[in-house]
Motif scaffolding. Structure first.
Motif, PDB file in Angstrom:
ATOM      1  N   PHE A 256      51.910  36.484  56.808  1.00 43.54           N
ATOM      2  CA  PHE A 256      50.991  35.603  56.093  1.00 43.54           C
ATOM      3  C   PHE A 256      51.221  34.117  56.347  1.00 43.54           C
ATOM      4  O   PHE A 256      50.459  33.292  55.844  1.00 43.54           O
ATOM      5  CB  PHE A 256      51.064  35.885  54.591  1.00 43.54           C
ATOM      6  CG  PHE A 256      50.282  37.098  54.172  1.00 43.54           C
ATOM      7  CD1 PHE A 256      48.924  37.011  53.933  1.00 43.54           C
ATOM      8  CD2 PHE A 256      50.895  38.329  54.045  1.00 43.54           C
ATOM      9  CE1 PHE A 256      48.188  38.126  53.562  1.00 43.54           C
ATOM     10  CE2 PHE A 256      50.183  39.451  53.674  1.00 43.54           C
ATOM     11  CZ  PHE A 256      48.819  39.350  53.435  1.00 43.54           C
ATOM     12  N   VAL A 257      52.243  33.776  57.118  1.00 42.37           N
ATOM     13  CA  VAL A 257      52.385  32.362  57.498  1.00 42.37           C
ATOM     14  C   VAL A 257      51.735  32.099  58.850  1.00 42.37           C
ATOM     15  O   VAL A 257      51.791  30.984  59.367  1.00 42.37           O
ATOM     16  CB  VAL A 257      53.870  31.933  57.545  1.00 42.37           C
ATOM     17  CG1 VAL A 257      54.492  32.023  56.182  1.00 42.37           C
ATOM     18  CG2 VAL A 257      54.657  32.738  58.582  1.00 42.37           C
ATOM     19  N   ALA A 258      51.126  33.116  59.433  1.00 41.28           N
ATOM     20  CA  ALA A 258      50.485  32.976  60.728  1.00 41.28           C
ATOM     21  C   ALA A 258      48.988  33.235  60.579  1.00 41.28           C
ATOM     22  O   ALA A 258      48.570  34.084  59.791  1.00 41.28           O
ATOM     23  CB  ALA A 258      51.090  33.975  61.725  1.00 41.28           C
ATOM     24  N   PRO A 259      48.160  32.484  61.317  1.00 40.99           N
ATOM     25  CA  PRO A 259      46.728  32.771  61.296  1.00 40.99           C
ATOM     26  C   PRO A 259      46.492  34.166  61.847  1.00 40.99           C
ATOM     27  O   PRO A 259      47.257  34.623  62.705  1.00 40.99           O
ATOM     28  CB  PRO A 259      46.137  31.693  62.223  1.00 40.99           C
ATOM     29  CG  PRO A 259      47.201  30.639  62.302  1.00 40.99           C
ATOM     30  CD  PRO A 259      48.504  31.348  62.166  1.00 40.99           C
ATOM     31  N   PRO A 260      45.416  34.886  61.438  1.00 43.76           N
ATOM     32  CA  PRO A 260      44.424  34.472  60.451  1.00 43.76           C
ATOM     33  C   PRO A 260      44.789  34.833  59.009  1.00 43.76           C
ATOM     34  O   PRO A 260      44.035  34.538  58.085  1.00 43.76           O
ATOM     35  CB  PRO A 260      43.190  35.256  60.889  1.00 43.76           C
ATOM     36  CG  PRO A 260      43.773  36.535  61.421  1.00 43.76           C
ATOM     37  CD  PRO A 260      45.073  36.160  62.079  1.00 43.76           C
ATOM     38  N   PHE A 261      45.944  35.481  58.815  1.00 46.56           N
ATOM     39  CA  PHE A 261      46.317  35.913  57.474  1.00 46.56           C
ATOM     40  C   PHE A 261      46.640  34.728  56.562  1.00 46.56           C
ATOM     41  O   PHE A 261      46.618  34.853  55.350  1.00 46.56           O
ATOM     42  CB  PHE A 261      47.502  36.869  57.532  1.00 46.56           C
ATOM     43  CG  PHE A 261      47.182  38.178  58.184  1.00 46.56           C
ATOM     44  CD1 PHE A 261      46.554  39.183  57.472  1.00 46.56           C
ATOM     45  CD2 PHE A 261      47.482  38.390  59.526  1.00 46.56           C
ATOM     46  CE1 PHE A 261      46.249  40.399  58.074  1.00 46.56           C
ATOM     47  CE2 PHE A 261      47.169  39.604  60.138  1.00 46.56           C
ATOM     48  CZ  PHE A 261      46.557  40.599  59.412  1.00 46.56           C
ATOM     49  N   GLN A 262      46.947  33.588  57.172  1.00 43.52           N
ATOM     50  CA  GLN A 262      47.217  32.410  56.365  1.00 43.52           C
ATOM     51  C   GLN A 262      45.974  31.998  55.581  1.00 43.52           C
ATOM     52  O   GLN A 262      46.073  31.452  54.480  1.00 43.52           O
ATOM     53  CB  GLN A 262      47.679  31.260  57.263  1.00 43.52           C
ATOM     54  CG  GLN A 262      48.406  30.149  56.525  1.00 43.52           C
ATOM     55  CD  GLN A 262      49.007  29.134  57.464  1.00 43.52           C
ATOM     56  OE1 GLN A 262      48.319  28.619  58.336  1.00 43.52           O
ATOM     57  NE2 GLN A 262      50.282  28.839  57.294  1.00 43.52           N
ATOM     58  N   LEU A 265      46.049  33.898  52.447  1.00 41.27           N
ATOM     59  CA  LEU A 265      46.992  33.276  51.518  1.00 41.27           C
ATOM     60  C   LEU A 265      46.360  32.085  50.811  1.00 41.27           C
ATOM     61  O   LEU A 265      46.639  31.817  49.637  1.00 41.27           O
ATOM     62  CB  LEU A 265      48.245  32.835  52.284  1.00 41.27           C
ATOM     63  CG  LEU A 265      49.440  32.360  51.452  1.00 41.27           C
ATOM     64  CD1 LEU A 265      49.984  33.502  50.606  1.00 41.27           C
ATOM     65  CD2 LEU A 265      50.521  31.796  52.355  1.00 41.27           C
ATOM     66  N   GLY A 266      45.487  31.385  51.511  1.00 45.41           N
ATOM     67  CA  GLY A 266      44.813  30.230  50.925  1.00 45.41           C
ATOM     68  C   GLY A 266      43.812  30.584  49.838  1.00 45.41           C
ATOM     69  O   GLY A 266      43.317  29.689  49.140  1.00 45.41           O
ATOM     70  N   LEU A 267      43.499  31.869  49.672  1.00 39.88           N
ATOM     71  CA  LEU A 267      42.598  32.298  48.604  1.00 39.88           C
ATOM     72  C   LEU A 267      43.315  32.421  47.256  1.00 39.88           C
ATOM     73  O   LEU A 267      42.675  32.640  46.233  1.00 39.88           O
ATOM     74  CB  LEU A 267      41.969  33.649  48.958  1.00 39.88           C
ATOM     75  CG  LEU A 267      41.108  33.700  50.232  1.00 39.88           C
ATOM     76  CD1 LEU A 267      40.633  35.127  50.481  1.00 39.88           C
ATOM     77  CD2 LEU A 267      39.922  32.742  50.123  1.00 39.88           C
ATOM     78  N   THR A 268      44.632  32.277  47.248  1.00 33.95           N
ATOM     79  CA  THR A 268      45.413  32.464  46.023  1.00 33.95           C
ATOM     80  C   THR A 268      45.196  31.300  45.068  1.00 33.95           C
ATOM     81  O   THR A 268      45.514  30.154  45.400  1.00 33.95           O
ATOM     82  CB  THR A 268      46.910  32.564  46.354  1.00 33.95           C
ATOM     83  OG1 THR A 268      47.122  33.607  47.309  1.00 33.95           O
ATOM     84  CG2 THR A 268      47.714  32.840  45.097  1.00 33.95           C
ATOM     85  N   PRO A 269      44.663  31.542  43.879  1.00 31.63           N
ATOM     86  CA  PRO A 269      44.513  30.458  42.892  1.00 31.63           C
ATOM     87  C   PRO A 269      45.885  29.966  42.424  1.00 31.63           C
ATOM     88  O   PRO A 269      46.830  30.748  42.297  1.00 31.63           O
ATOM     89  CB  PRO A 269      43.748  31.126  41.742  1.00 31.63           C
ATOM     90  CG  PRO A 269      43.142  32.360  42.327  1.00 31.63           C
ATOM     91  CD  PRO A 269      44.085  32.803  43.404  1.00 31.63           C
ATOM     92  N   THR A 270      46.004  28.696  42.177  1.00 35.23           N
ATOM     93  CA  THR A 270      47.277  28.159  41.689  1.00 35.23           C
ATOM     94  C   THR A 270      47.608  28.700  40.305  1.00 35.23           C
ATOM     95  O   THR A 270      48.777  28.702  39.913  1.00 35.23           O
ATOM     96  CB  THR A 270      47.229  26.626  41.647  1.00 35.23           C
ATOM     97  OG1 THR A 270      46.105  26.196  40.856  1.00 35.23           O
ATOM     98  CG2 THR A 270      47.089  26.044  43.052  1.00 35.23           C
ATOM     99  N   SER A 271      46.594  29.160  39.575  1.00 33.24           N
ATOM    100  CA  SER A 271      46.864  29.752  38.262  1.00 33.24           C
ATOM    101  C   SER A 271      47.657  31.044  38.398  1.00 33.24           C
ATOM    102  O   SER A 271      48.478  31.378  37.539  1.00 33.24           O
ATOM    103  CB  SER A 271      45.546  30.038  37.524  1.00 33.24           C
ATOM    104  OG  SER A 271      44.735  30.941  38.258  1.00 33.24           O
ATOM    105  N   VAL A 272      47.439  31.782  39.497  1.00 31.23           N
ATOM    106  CA  VAL A 272      48.212  33.001  39.750  1.00 31.23           C
ATOM    107  C   VAL A 272      49.669  32.640  40.027  1.00 31.23           C
ATOM    108  O   VAL A 272      50.595  33.329  39.578  1.00 31.23           O
ATOM    109  CB  VAL A 272      47.609  33.790  40.930  1.00 31.23           C
ATOM    110  CG1 VAL A 272      48.517  34.947  41.324  1.00 31.23           C
ATOM    111  CG2 VAL A 272      46.226  34.305  40.564  1.00 31.23           C
ATOM    112  N   LEU A 273      49.863  31.536  40.738  1.00 32.00           N
ATOM    113  CA  LEU A 273      51.225  31.053  40.980  1.00 32.00           C
ATOM    114  C   LEU A 273      51.898  30.690  39.658  1.00 32.00           C
ATOM    115  O   LEU A 273      53.078  30.991  39.445  1.00 32.00           O
ATOM    116  CB  LEU A 273      51.187  29.842  41.906  1.00 32.00           C
ATOM    117  CG  LEU A 273      52.524  29.337  42.452  1.00 32.00           C
ATOM    118  CD1 LEU A 273      53.184  30.406  43.308  1.00 32.00           C
ATOM    119  CD2 LEU A 273      52.321  28.057  43.258  1.00 32.00           C
ATOM    120  N   ALA A 274      51.136  30.071  38.756  1.00 29.59           N
ATOM    121  CA  ALA A 274      51.669  29.745  37.429  1.00 29.59           C
ATOM    122  C   ALA A 274      52.048  31.020  36.675  1.00 29.59           C
ATOM    123  O   ALA A 274      53.088  31.079  36.007  1.00 29.59           O
ATOM    124  CB  ALA A 274      50.643  28.941  36.633  1.00 29.59           C
ATOM    125  N   GLY A 275      51.197  32.040  36.778  1.00 30.64           N
ATOM    126  CA  GLY A 275      51.503  33.315  36.125  1.00 30.64           C
ATOM    127  C   GLY A 275      52.744  33.969  36.684  1.00 30.64           C
ATOM    128  O   GLY A 275      53.537  34.564  35.939  1.00 30.64           O
TER     129      GLY A 275
END
Length: 404
Positions: A256-262, A265-275
């Motif tokens: 996920f740090v390599a395209p195109p999967f990156q 990863l960019g679809l992840t809302p920051t609210s999920v990171l907060a959770g």
């Protein structure tokens, strides 16, 4: 004797519990910061959903982490899978929800990811920091923060590994942890050359990992009842270590740090990171003895558990717990100031504080009840008693005279 045995032999649970509580608070603080950023950048409706998404991610992960106790619901391996991958399932769920139905029209704050294979800093054209062009004085000046980071990561790794191998889990600290330090040092050096922050997070071996691998098993034991041997079935909890989870996690990170999967990863809302931060903070806090002793502070004296006979009252226990909480708050405040890089020094200073000062302020039996060596059996008070007895025996043998 390796560095772990030499540096950590004097550490007690007084310090490790404070460090664990500090990590929990930092996780909660990071979650609040993410939600604050969402408040500043999103519409009010989207911000309300961000709160729902963050709390929902945490609650779903907590709920799924208890799946092993759902017996007889589902097959045993399904329950184990839900328990071990509770956080991952919750994250994937709340990444997808904002793209369903009317939620899709809400504005979103998502993770920033690179769209090309180049440094994200517009002032840099190459990945590697050209440190050979730096003045000599700055190279030597970098030794100071480098030493601080080394102390922080070493203590962070050591304490977190201690927390993950407490008696509750019945695990031991093998030599593999030393290789973890080698890997951590290598990645930190590589991050410095690349000009990015060190890639180490809080608690590289979190209690969350040990909890997810803990399973209940039935064990037959033979006991003597009325002179007759009988077989009894007893439920015991064991941690089943395996390597597949770590291997799959590392593989997923690489993908996920390599395209195109990156892009995914960019679809992840920051609210999920907060959770996720809330969940990790809760999991760390839930197994911290400070929390349970805090409950004792709020419990009427008549409802408190019975203390060992040698411990006179809960007064010393309550003061001990209060001191731990206050020290944690002070260290957390330090982490919010410019002096934040020095906070590991305060953590380390707790070791001599406990061994040289606290034993003069607290009753010995109280300390024996609430504290213990973090890496070996017994308590500092047990060792002192043993040394006293040996000294007394030596004096008695020297002062004794042969009978005539």
């Amino acid at each position: 004797m390796n560095a772990h045995d030499w540096t950590m032999r004097y550490v007690t649970t007084f310090s490790t519990e404070i460090f664990s509580l500090l990590n929990s608070i930092i996780y909660f603080h990071k979650a609040i910061q993410e939600l604050q950023r969402a408040h500043d950048s999103l519409s009010f409706a989207a911000f309300l959903y961000a709160i729902i998404g963050g709390i929902g991610t945490m609650l779903l992960a907590i709920f799924l982490s208890t799946a092993e106790s759902w017996k007889p619901l589902f097959h045993r391996y399904i329950r184990l899978g839900l328990t071990e991958y509770a956080a991952a399932i919750s994250i994937i769920t709340f990444i997808g929800l904002p793209h369903i139905g009317e939620l899709a029209i809400l504005d979103k704050s998502t993770l920033n990811v690179s769209t090309s294979f180049k440094p994200t800093n517009p002032e840099r054209d190459v990945f590697f920091v050209q440190f050979w062009h730096l003045p000599i004085k700055w190279i030597f000046a970098a030794l100071v923060p480098g030493l601080i980071i080394t102390v922080l990561f070493f203590f962070d790794h050591e304490v977190s590994s201690i927390i993950c191998t407490i008696d509750r889990y019945g695990t031991k600290k093998p030599g593999g942890f030393a290789w973890d330090i080698v890997l951590l040092g290598s990645t930190t050096a590589l991050c410095g050359i690349l000009g990015i922050p060190p890639a180490n997070g809080l608690l590289p071996q979190a209690p969350l990992h040990s909890e997810s691998l803990m399973h209940t098993e039935k064990e037959e034991i033979r006991v003597l009842v009325d002179g007759e041997m009988k077989v009894q079935v007893k439920e015991v909890k064991r941690v089943h270590e395996q390597r597949w989870s770590s291997f799959l996690h590392a593989g997923a990170i690489l993908i996920f740090v390599a395209p195109p999967f990156q892009y995914v990863l960019g679809l992840t809302p920051t609210s999920v990171l907060a959770g996720l931060f809330l969940f990790m903070g809760e999991q760390s806090l839930s197994v911290n003895p400070i929390l349970y002793r805090l409950f004792y502070l709020l419990t009427p004296a008549s409802e408190l558990p019975t203390l060992p006979i040698a411990v006179k009252s809960y007064r010393g226990v309550h003061i001990y717990t209060t001191v731990q909480i206050l020290v944690t708050v002070v260290i957390f405040i330090v982490t919010l100031t410019k002096g934040a890089p020095a906070f590991p020094v305060i953590i380390i200073a707790l070791v001599p504080l406990r061994l040289l000062i606290m034993n003069k302020l607290w009753d010995r039996e109280t300390l024996r009840f609430v504290d213990a060596w973090a890496c070996r059996e017994g308590t500092p008070e047990d060792d002192q008693d043993r040394e006293t007895r040996l000294g007394e025996d030596a004096e008695a043998s020297q002062s004794g005279s042969p009978e005539v």
